[in-house]
Design a protein around this motif. Structure first.
Motif, PDB file in Angstrom:
ATOM      1  N   ARG A   1      -9.047  -2.149  -5.042  1.00 63.23           N
ATOM      2  CA  ARG A   1      -8.412  -2.744  -3.874  1.00 63.23           C
ATOM      3  C   ARG A   1      -7.045  -3.326  -4.232  1.00 63.23           C
ATOM      4  O   ARG A   1      -6.083  -3.230  -3.460  1.00 63.23           O
ATOM      5  CB  ARG A   1      -9.328  -3.804  -3.276  1.00 63.23           C
ATOM      6  CG  ARG A   1     -10.615  -3.212  -2.697  1.00 63.23           C
ATOM      7  CD  ARG A   1     -11.751  -4.222  -2.682  1.00 63.23           C
ATOM      8  NE  ARG A   1     -11.552  -5.254  -1.689  1.00 63.23           N
ATOM      9  CZ  ARG A   1     -11.898  -5.154  -0.405  1.00 63.23           C
ATOM     10  NH1 ARG A   1     -12.463  -4.041   0.035  1.00 63.23           N
ATOM     11  NH2 ARG A   1     -11.699  -6.136   0.429  1.00 63.23           N
ATOM     12  N   GLU A   2      -6.967  -3.911  -5.417  1.00 59.83           N
ATOM     13  CA  GLU A   2      -5.693  -4.462  -5.885  1.00 59.83           C
ATOM     14  C   GLU A   2      -4.663  -3.355  -6.074  1.00 59.83           C
ATOM     15  O   GLU A   2      -3.503  -3.486  -5.670  1.00 59.83           O
ATOM     16  CB  GLU A   2      -5.928  -5.190  -7.210  1.00 59.83           C
ATOM     17  CG  GLU A   2      -4.693  -5.793  -7.840  1.00 59.83           C
ATOM     18  CD  GLU A   2      -5.004  -6.425  -9.187  1.00 59.83           C
ATOM     19  OE1 GLU A   2      -4.180  -6.265 -10.098  1.00 59.83           O
ATOM     20  OE2 GLU A   2      -6.075  -7.049  -9.329  1.00 59.83           O
ATOM     21  N   LYS A   3      -5.093  -2.244  -6.679  1.00 61.71           N
ATOM     22  CA  LYS A   3      -4.185  -1.119  -6.900  1.00 61.71           C
ATOM     23  C   LYS A   3      -3.756  -0.492  -5.580  1.00 61.71           C
ATOM     24  O   LYS A   3      -2.583  -0.157  -5.379  1.00 61.71           O
ATOM     25  CB  LYS A   3      -4.894  -0.074  -7.771  1.00 61.71           C
ATOM     26  CG  LYS A   3      -3.991   1.037  -8.280  1.00 61.71           C
ATOM     27  CD  LYS A   3      -3.159   0.581  -9.453  1.00 61.71           C
ATOM     28  CE  LYS A   3      -2.413   1.741 -10.082  1.00 61.71           C
ATOM     29  NZ  LYS A   3      -1.576   1.321 -11.209  1.00 61.71           N
TER      30      LYS A   3
ATOM     31  N   GLU B   1      -4.450   7.589  -1.190  1.00 62.91           N
ATOM     32  CA  GLU B   1      -4.507   6.687  -0.033  1.00 62.91           C
ATOM     33  C   GLU B   1      -5.758   6.906   0.813  1.00 62.91           C
ATOM     34  O   GLU B   1      -6.366   5.960   1.305  1.00 62.91           O
ATOM     35  CB  GLU B   1      -3.261   6.853   0.824  1.00 62.91           C
ATOM     36  CG  GLU B   1      -3.188   5.840   1.959  1.00 62.91           C
ATOM     37  CD  GLU B   1      -1.871   5.871   2.685  1.00 62.91           C
ATOM     38  OE1 GLU B   1      -1.634   4.960   3.505  1.00 62.91           O
ATOM     39  OE2 GLU B   1      -1.050   6.778   2.438  1.00 62.91           O
TER      40      GLU B   1
ATOM     41  N   SER C   1      -3.608  -1.980  -2.678  1.00 62.73           N
ATOM     42  CA  SER C   1      -2.731  -2.920  -1.965  1.00 62.73           C
ATOM     43  C   SER C   1      -1.307  -2.865  -2.500  1.00 62.73           C
ATOM     44  O   SER C   1      -0.338  -2.860  -1.739  1.00 62.73           O
ATOM     45  CB  SER C   1      -3.285  -4.342  -2.092  1.00 62.73           C
ATOM     46  OG  SER C   1      -4.527  -4.449  -1.452  1.00 62.73           O
ATOM     47  N   SER C   2      -1.179  -2.820  -3.820  1.00 65.77           N
ATOM     48  CA  SER C   2       0.154  -2.800  -4.426  1.00 65.77           C
ATOM     49  C   SER C   2       0.850  -1.467  -4.204  1.00 65.77           C
ATOM     50  O   SER C   2       2.070  -1.400  -4.056  1.00 65.77           O
ATOM     51  CB  SER C   2       0.058  -3.094  -5.924  1.00 65.77           C
ATOM     52  OG  SER C   2      -0.703  -2.096  -6.586  1.00 65.77           O
ATOM     53  N   LYS C   3       0.066  -0.381  -4.144  1.00 66.61           N
ATOM     54  CA  LYS C   3       0.658   0.947  -4.011  1.00 66.61           C
ATOM     55  C   LYS C   3       1.028   1.288  -2.572  1.00 66.61           C
ATOM     56  O   LYS C   3       2.060   1.891  -2.311  1.00 66.61           O
ATOM     57  CB  LYS C   3      -0.308   2.001  -4.567  1.00 66.61           C
ATOM     58  CG  LYS C   3       0.295   3.399  -4.654  1.00 66.61           C
ATOM     59  CD  LYS C   3      -0.622   4.363  -5.375  1.00 66.61           C
ATOM     60  CE  LYS C   3       0.049   5.733  -5.506  1.00 66.61           C
ATOM     61  NZ  LYS C   3      -0.809   6.706  -6.187  1.00 66.61           N
ATOM     62  N   TYR C   4       0.159   0.878  -1.632  1.00 65.91           N
ATOM     63  CA  TYR C   4       0.369   1.270  -0.235  1.00 65.91           C
ATOM     64  C   TYR C   4       0.663   0.090   0.688  1.00 65.91           C
ATOM     65  O   TYR C   4       0.791   0.260   1.892  1.00 65.91           O
ATOM     66  CB  TYR C   4      -0.856   2.033   0.274  1.00 65.91           C
ATOM     67  CG  TYR C   4      -1.149   3.274  -0.529  1.00 65.91           C
ATOM     68  CD1 TYR C   4      -0.313   4.384  -0.455  1.00 65.91           C
ATOM     69  CD2 TYR C   4      -2.242   3.322  -1.381  1.00 65.91           C
ATOM     70  CE1 TYR C   4      -0.575   5.522  -1.195  1.00 65.91           C
ATOM     71  CE2 TYR C   4      -2.507   4.457  -2.128  1.00 65.91           C
ATOM     72  CZ  TYR C   4      -1.672   5.554  -2.037  1.00 65.91           C
ATOM     73  OH  TYR C   4      -1.932   6.675  -2.784  1.00 65.91           O
ATOM     74  N   ASN C   5       0.705  -1.116   0.080  1.00 66.09           N
ATOM     75  CA  ASN C   5       1.032  -2.321   0.851  1.00 66.09           C
ATOM     76  C   ASN C   5       0.088  -2.492   2.045  1.00 66.09           C
ATOM     77  O   ASN C   5       0.512  -2.713   3.183  1.00 66.09           O
ATOM     78  CB  ASN C   5       2.481  -2.266   1.336  1.00 66.09           C
ATOM     79  CG  ASN C   5       2.972  -3.615   1.811  1.00 66.09           C
ATOM     80  OD1 ASN C   5       2.486  -4.658   1.351  1.00 66.09           O
ATOM     81  ND2 ASN C   5       3.915  -3.614   2.733  1.00 66.09           N
ATOM     82  N   LYS C   6      -1.214  -2.336   1.748  1.00 64.81           N
ATOM     83  CA  LYS C   6      -2.224  -2.474   2.778  1.00 64.81           C
ATOM     84  C   LYS C   6      -3.300  -3.445   2.338  1.00 64.81           C
ATOM     85  O   LYS C   6      -3.527  -3.652   1.160  1.00 64.81           O
ATOM     86  CB  LYS C   6      -2.867  -1.110   3.086  1.00 64.81           C
ATOM     87  CG  LYS C   6      -1.958  -0.112   3.771  1.00 64.81           C
ATOM     88  CD  LYS C   6      -2.737   1.163   4.075  1.00 64.81           C
ATOM     89  CE  LYS C   6      -1.860   2.176   4.805  1.00 64.81           C
ATOM     90  NZ  LYS C   6      -2.632   3.414   5.109  1.00 64.81           N
ATOM     91  N   ASN C   7      -3.978  -4.006   3.314  1.00 62.86           N
ATOM     92  CA  ASN C   7      -5.159  -4.818   3.047  1.00 62.86           C
ATOM     93  C   ASN C   7      -6.385  -4.003   3.420  1.00 62.86           C
ATOM     94  O   ASN C   7      -6.405  -3.316   4.441  1.00 62.86           O
ATOM     95  CB  ASN C   7      -5.132  -6.119   3.851  1.00 62.86           C
ATOM     96  CG  ASN C   7      -4.010  -7.031   3.408  1.00 62.86           C
ATOM     97  OD1 ASN C   7      -3.768  -7.157   2.208  1.00 62.86           O
ATOM     98  ND2 ASN C   7      -3.324  -7.662   4.359  1.00 62.86           N
TER      99      ASN C   7
END
Length: 532
Positions: A514-516, A355, A518-524
């Motif tokens: 960035r895609e990984k 993260e 976002s999916s892992k930590y639910n962030k932009n």
């Protein structure tokens, strides 16, 4: 009567359980990454239909849709349906006249287009006329062949005391052949690449029609019934060279639409020397059996029912040693698929990204030359200046670290760096968003740059020659001439940190990263800005 009914029920239950278990094993044997299943089904439509009818098939979702997806070498495979298309944003430097030709050239040189070109060359050299006859078919120059019911007499395999791994005189007339009509002219015309790691001509040039099936005629001391891949190996002690063997074996599997592991691997090594390699775990990717050395067939007459002679490591215009590679392009479906295939069969998962930190692996060398003399100082400076941003680990990949664990470490790395050397071949297993840093290329500028381009990984090397300090001019151990590979180096630490910052910015801005994240930590994540 009641007992009979109970027994019948038990027997029926056992039968059905065995049937279910048998069906389940069919799908387990595929052992392919899920991403590859649609392409495999397209090449195997009967198996796809079987999956659709089988409630136990775990790949039903892939069988139901995307049936037109293709690797790229199949007949009637549309460009839009190919597994992956190379990217060619740069100039071809005069190789071709337009962008499409540049893309097509790169695809044919280092992607599944290479498989398509070779399959288009396939010709029958010895044709069987009846069911059960022998056969031999090869691509041009006998760079890859496949045979049915083929006979070898290894009477003279170890007739000489030699360390020559590629002897060309182990067969005499009448010691290689089968029952089929031989095209002697075609065989002779394709002997022009005769060389140990470029062609199978030396091994097959004396092939002849015996008039009888050697197996039925009981000419064989040993009959090998299992499908067999036969391979001549490059240098097993060097990762770069040995992976030429593995890549070409993977290409051979594609050319023969065969990915099952219940096959034999036979090392065609005429020296009789035992095989040993740091990378021997790789054979588990291709077979669930221990590889066979041909010395085990010494003095024996051996028949193979189904044999494939693999593409070789140093073929002219082959993959990937000294291959010509057009400028301006990167990312092939072939090398990416090879990486995914190996990672899947090694059961290696991606545990990152982290993260708050970029994972950096510094591969240290334990050799006489090309060591980083101020390595400790560099590591200390990176941790001092970038400690909050990075998780930096210095590793040595040697005999004490199992190869599968090496690959696991590499795959879970965002920036992988080392001096010029075969350990950089690990870049094949980096995640798509990663960067590889060849700290100094020692004037061999294309080797790992090209491998990174084929895999689709961002490549960096030292940019400011005024800030690198060789220990001496370096001398070739045998020739005595000056050579940049045969010395050690120190590097300016400020410049080193600048390069690392540049790579961190690249990784953080990569769409896959960035895609990984976002999916892992639910962030932009917004675009990173770094002063370079």
């Amino acid at each position: 009567m009641k007992l009979v009914c109970i027994l019948s029920t038990v027997i029926l239950g056992l039968f059905l359980a065995n049937q279910v278990d048998s069906q389940s094993k069919i799908w387990q044997k595929l052992n392919l990454p899920k991403e590859h299943i649609p392409y495999f089904f397209n090449s195997n439509p009967n198996l796809r239909k079987k999956c659709l009818k089988d409630d136990l098939c775990p790949y039903k979702e892939f069988a139901e849709k995307n049936a037109t997806k293709c690797w790229g070498y199949e007949k009637n495979c549309k460009t839009s349906k190919r597994l992956f298309l190379p990217e060619c944003p740069g100039s071809s430097n005069g190789w071709v006249t337009d962008k499409q030709e540049q893309i097509d050239t790169f695809w044919k040189q280092g992607d599944f287009g290479y498989v398509k070109e070779r399959l288009n060359e396939m010709k029958t050299y010895c044709k069987g006329e009846e069911l059960g006859d022998s056969s031999l078919e090869c691509v041009d120059h006998l760079r890859m062949c496949r045979a049915k019911n083929i006979f070898f007499n290894f009477a003279d395999l170890n007739s000489k005391s030699t360390n020559d791994r590629y002897r060309e005189d182990i067969f005499k007339q009448g010691q290689v052949g089968g029952k089929c009509k031989l095209d002697s002219d075609l065989m002779r015309k394709n002997g022009d690449h005769k060389s140990p790691l470029q062609s199978w001509y030396s091994e097959l040039q004396l092939f002849e029609d015996f008039g009888k099936n050697p197996i039925d005629d009981k000419k064989c001391d040993i009959v090998v019934n299992e499908p067999t891949f036969i391979i001549k190996l490059d240098a097993g002690v060097n990762m770069y060279h040995h992976f030429c063997d593995f890549i070409n074996l993977y290409v051979t599997q594609h050319a023969n639409n065969s990915f099952l592991q219940n096959v034999n691997i036979v090392f065609w090594d005429t020296s009789g020397t035992d095989y040993w390699s740091y990378f021997s775990d790789m054979w588990k990717v291709f077979s669930n059996k221990k590889p066979i050395h041909i010395k085990s067939y010494d003095k024996k007459k051996v028949c193979f029912r189904d044999a494939v002679f693999s593409f070789l490591a140093r073929m002219r215009f082959g993959l990937f040693y000294n291959m010509p590679l057009i400028y301006g392009c990167h990312s092939t479906g072939l090398f990416r698929s090879f990486s995914e295939h190996v990672l899947h069969r090694f059961k290696i998962e991606q545990t990152g990204p982290l993260e708050n930190k970029i994972r950096i692996t510094f591969l240290a060398r334990g050799t006489q030359f090309r060591n980083v003399l101020n390595q400790d100082q560099i590591v200390k400076e990176i941790r001092k200046k970038l400690g909050k941003e990075v998780d930096l680990n210095v590793v040595t990949y040697d005999i004490n670290v199992p190869f599968i664990e090496q690959v696991r470490t590499t795959h879970n790395t965002d920036i992988f760096m080392s001096m010029h050397g075969s350990g950089l071949t690990h870049l094949l297993f980096l995640p798509d968003w990663a960067a590889v840093f060849e700290i100094h290329n020692c004037e061999d500028k294309d080797c790992y740059l090209d491998l990174a381009r084929l895999r689709g990984i961002k490549y960096y090397t030292w940019e400011n020659e005024s800030k690198v300090y060789p220990q001496d001019e370096g001398k070739h151990p045998q020739l005595g001439t000056p050579h940049k590979k045969f010395t050690n180096y120190s590097f300016d630490t400020v410049e080193f940190v600048r390069m690392i910052k540049k790579m961190i910015a690249y990784v953080k801005n990569h769409s896959k990263y960035r895609e990984k994240m976002s999916s892992k930590y639910n962030k932009n994540f917004s675009e990173e800005k770094t002063e370079l």
